[in-house]
Design an enzyme around this catalytic site. Structure first.
Site, short mmCIF file in Angstrom:
data_model
loop_
_atom_site.label_atom_id
_atom_site.label_comp_id
_atom_site.label_asym_id
_atom_site.label_seq_id
_atom_site.Cartn_x
_atom_site.Cartn_y
_atom_site.Cartn_z
N GLU A 121 -85.36 158.09 58.07
CA GLU A 121 -85.78 157.30 59.24
C GLU A 121 -86.87 158.13 59.91
OE1 GLU A 121 -84.49 154.33 59.99
OE2 GLU A 121 -82.75 154.33 58.67
N CYS A 134 -89.67 156.52 68.26
CA CYS A 134 -90.26 156.31 66.94
C CYS A 134 -90.81 154.90 66.81
CB CYS A 134 -89.23 156.58 65.86
SG CYS A 134 -87.73 155.65 66.10
P1 NAP Z 1 -88.28 166.89 63.16
O1 NAP Z 1 -89.05 168.06 63.60
O2 NAP Z 1 -88.60 166.27 61.88
O3 NAP Z 1 -86.74 167.32 63.23
C1 NAP Z 1 -85.69 166.43 62.93
C2 NAP Z 1 -84.49 167.21 62.48
O4 NAP Z 1 -84.76 167.83 61.22
C3 NAP Z 1 -84.09 168.35 63.42
O5 NAP Z 1 -82.69 168.42 63.50
C4 NAP Z 1 -84.67 169.56 62.71
O6 NAP Z 1 -84.05 170.79 63.06
C5 NAP Z 1 -84.43 169.20 61.27
N1 NAP Z 1 -85.24 169.94 60.31
C6 NAP Z 1 -86.41 170.60 60.51
N2 NAP Z 1 -86.83 171.18 59.38
C7 NAP Z 1 -85.92 170.89 58.42
C8 NAP Z 1 -85.80 171.21 57.03
N3 NAP Z 1 -86.72 171.92 56.39
N4 NAP Z 1 -84.73 170.74 56.36
C9 NAP Z 1 -83.80 169.99 56.97
N5 NAP Z 1 -83.85 169.67 58.30
C10 NAP Z 1 -84.91 170.11 59.00
O7 NAP Z 1 -88.37 165.70 64.18
P2 NAP Z 1 -88.30 165.78 65.73
O8 NAP Z 1 -89.50 166.52 66.18
O9 NAP Z 1 -86.97 166.29 66.15
O10 NAP Z 1 -88.33 164.21 66.12
C11 NAP Z 1 -89.49 163.48 66.17
C12 NAP Z 1 -89.74 162.63 64.94
O11 NAP Z 1 -88.62 161.81 64.62
C13 NAP Z 1 -90.88 161.66 65.12
O12 NAP Z 1 -91.71 161.65 64.00
C14 NAP Z 1 -90.18 160.32 65.27
O13 NAP Z 1 -90.97 159.22 64.95
C15 NAP Z 1 -89.04 160.46 64.37
N6 NAP Z 1 -87.99 159.50 64.70
C16 NAP Z 1 -87.71 158.47 63.83
C17 NAP Z 1 -86.73 157.53 64.13
C18 NAP Z 1 -86.38 156.41 63.20
O14 NAP Z 1 -85.31 155.83 63.34
N7 NAP Z 1 -87.21 156.04 62.25
C19 NAP Z 1 -86.02 157.65 65.31
C20 NAP Z 1 -86.33 158.69 66.17
C21 NAP Z 1 -87.31 159.62 65.84
P3 NAP Z 1 -84.51 171.67 64.32
O15 NAP Z 1 -83.45 171.48 65.31
O16 NAP Z 1 -84.61 173.05 63.82
O17 NAP Z 1 -85.85 171.15 64.76
#
Ligand code: NAP
Ligand code: MG
Length: 477
Positions: free
Chosen positions: A245, A279
């Site tokens: 997602e 998002c």
């Molecule tokens: P992110 O940086 O991608 O982080 C999401 C999660 O992934 C966090 O828990 C993060 O841990 C973890 N993560 C980071 N690197 C990883 C790796 N190498 N392997 C596994 N997990 C890892 O996203 P964000 O900045 O938190 O959120 C913003 C993004 O989410 C935006 O692009 C938004 O559009 C998207 N989003 C999508 C939806 C949907 O339903 N489609 C809904 C909401 C948000 P840490 O705690 O260390 O960062």
């Protein structure tokens, strides 16, 4: 100061194997608001082992047994939801009315829809002599973001529990508090030991290890495209299911017959909710070119009406989540100016009179070209771009000219025309004239991912299909 130093593993609050902590910053004050423990690989092993062990029993429970648990969770959540809302305000800066409103309402909504879906979900379906069974996929890893933290935890945990899966949740470092309270809710509700486990820690360590783990059958990620790709890579050698997602750059099309001022004002205000960190935000507003001036006037007025300030106070918009996010938003605003987009509201820096905290100005660019960076990349902040279109075909072409395909919005008086436009948009979720439905599947096409969450559709992510041929006796000749 909040101190959340234990993990929830095998039905117990336990100390980490290695003591390592990280501070959590309040984005409104830039001060430390608490501490969490950071899990190591040894903690990941413990949590996955507990989930694996519990799967044997939990996967064999009846619909009624799981329904009883979900109802207990619902009751316990109701008791704690305001605490969760306050935690959300502190961890990611949502204004209190939003934290204790829509944020916790989404969590509660997903619990309620999971309960209803579980009552009728077709776990077994006889087709001729063949029995089709939908069985729990196994141990699930859940990796969630900080932007709608309770929503994203609930929308994964509830369907996994309902279908008989066991799980390990890794909430975001930036917003770990609401998940911690939610884990307390599950514990109090009596989730059997090992069925739900939670580790705090970094994505790079915990998320990566869960994604690669041979004992994990599914990994569900809500987050950025880059992280979604990393997870899929890490998951590939063990052939686990990956539910992504990811991000969006969704078009909000206002059709020519619509009340332009009202719709542009609504779209502008909507963009600023949650400081634009949604998002599915309608971050590209498409209006007829000949009505651009009208749209600009309405957007200017609407952006100016968005009050910004202390999320504990009575303001419409709080800060963005972190210093990094603040810098990213500023970078995109500078890019927009350099690209020659017309800045009609907001702009660089903090709002006047605010000297501290990651507060941005509600910002709107008009006369934007869809080829510009600010029209193509997800800013994930309170920045709206307005793009003019010639006719309906042009509007649809612009809307679909995006790497993403998460959401879309179509507003107009002629309902049939709205529906026709919506059909031609390549996105997974479209709201027509403000439509909203907890039971509708939520997820994206193209680079927005492959998952579908919410309601009954969310259950399908967590089940394997088994076909048992010859299950029913052959009809007598
Ligand atoms: P992110 O940086 O991608 O982080 C999401 C999660 O992934 C966090 O828990 C993060 O841990 C973890 N993560 C980071 N690197 C990883 C790796 N190498 N392997 C596994 N997990 C890892 O996203 P964000 O900045 O938190 O959120 C913003 C993004 O989410 C935006 O692009 C938004 O559009 C998207 N989003 C999508 C939806 C949907 O339903 N489609 C809904 C909401 C948000 P840490 O705690 O260390 O960062
Ligand atoms: Mg991030």
């Amino acid at each position: 100061m909040r101190e959340y130093l234990k993990f929830y593993i095998d039905g117990q609050w336990v100390d980490p194997v290695e003591a390592k902590t990280s501070n959590v910053i309040n984005p409104a004050t830039e001060e430390v608001s608490g501490r969490i423990s950071m899990a190591s690989l040894a903690d990941v092993e413990k949590a996955v082992a507990a989930a694996r062990k519990a799967f044997a029993g939990w996967s064999q429970t009846t619909r009624e047994q799981r329904l009883e648990l979900l109802l207990a969770i619902q009751a316990e959540y109701a008791k704690r939801q305001n605490e969760i809302g306050e935690a959300i305000t502190e961890e990611m800066g949502a204004p209190n009315a939003l934290g204790c409103g829509f944020h916790i309402g989404l969590g509660g909504g997903h619990i309620a829809t999971a309960i209803e879906a579980l009552k009728t979900f077709p776990f077994e379906e006889l087709r001729g002599q063949t029995m089709i069974r939908r069985e729990p996929i196994g141990v699930c890893a859940m990796i969630t973001p900080w932007n709608w933290p309770m929503n994203q935890v609930a929308v994964k945990v509830l369907p996994a529990l309902a279908t008989g899966c066991t799980m390990v949740l890794k909430p975001p470092q930036l917003a770990p508090y609401s998940a911690q309270i939610f884990a307390e809710v599950l514990d109090k509700a009596g989730v059997p030991k090992g069925v739900f486990n939670m580790l705090q820690g970094s994505g790079a360590v915990v998320g990566a290890a869960l994604s690669a783990h041979p004992q994990v059958d599914l990994v569900s990620i809500t987050g950025s495209e880059a992280v979604g790709v990393e997870i899929a890579r890490a998951a590939a050698p063990t052939v686990k299911r990956v539910c992504q997602e990811l991000g969006g750059k969704s078009a909000f099309i206002v059709l020519d017959d619509a009340d332009m001022a009202k719709n542009v004002a609504g779209a502008t205000g909507g963009m600023m909710i949650n400081s634009g960190q949604t998002c599915s935000a309608g971050s590209r507003l498409l209006v007829p070119k000949k009505r651009m001036a009208e749209a600009i006037a309405a957007a200017k007025e609407a952006a100016a009406a968005v009050t910004v300030g202390d999320p504990k106070g009575n303001f419409a918009m709080g800060p963005v989540v972190s210093k990094n996010q603040f810098n990213e938003v500023q970078r995109y605003i500078e890019i927009g100016i350099k690209e020659g987009a017309e800045l009609i509201a907001g702009g660089p820096g903090r709002p006047d009179g605010i000297g501290k905290g990651y507060f941005c100005k509600p910002t709107v660019f008009a006369n934007v070209d869809n080829k510009m960076v600010i029209a193509r990349e997800e800013v994930f902040g309170p920045v709206l771009v307005i793009i003019g279109y010639d006719d309906i075909d042009d509007a649809i072409a612009i809307a679909n000219d995006s790497d993403f395909g998460l959401a879309g919005y179509v507003n107009g008086i002629d309902g049939e025309q709205c529906n026709a436009v919506a059909k031609r948009m390549r996105t997974g979720w479209i709201s027509i004239n403000g439509g909203f439905d907890f039971n509708a599947p939520f997820g994206g096409m193209k680079r927005s991912g492959n998952g579908r969450e919410w309601g009954e559709f969310g259950f399908h992510e967590y089940v394997e299909i088994k076909a048992m041929l010859g299950y029913a006796p052959a009809p007598q000749a």
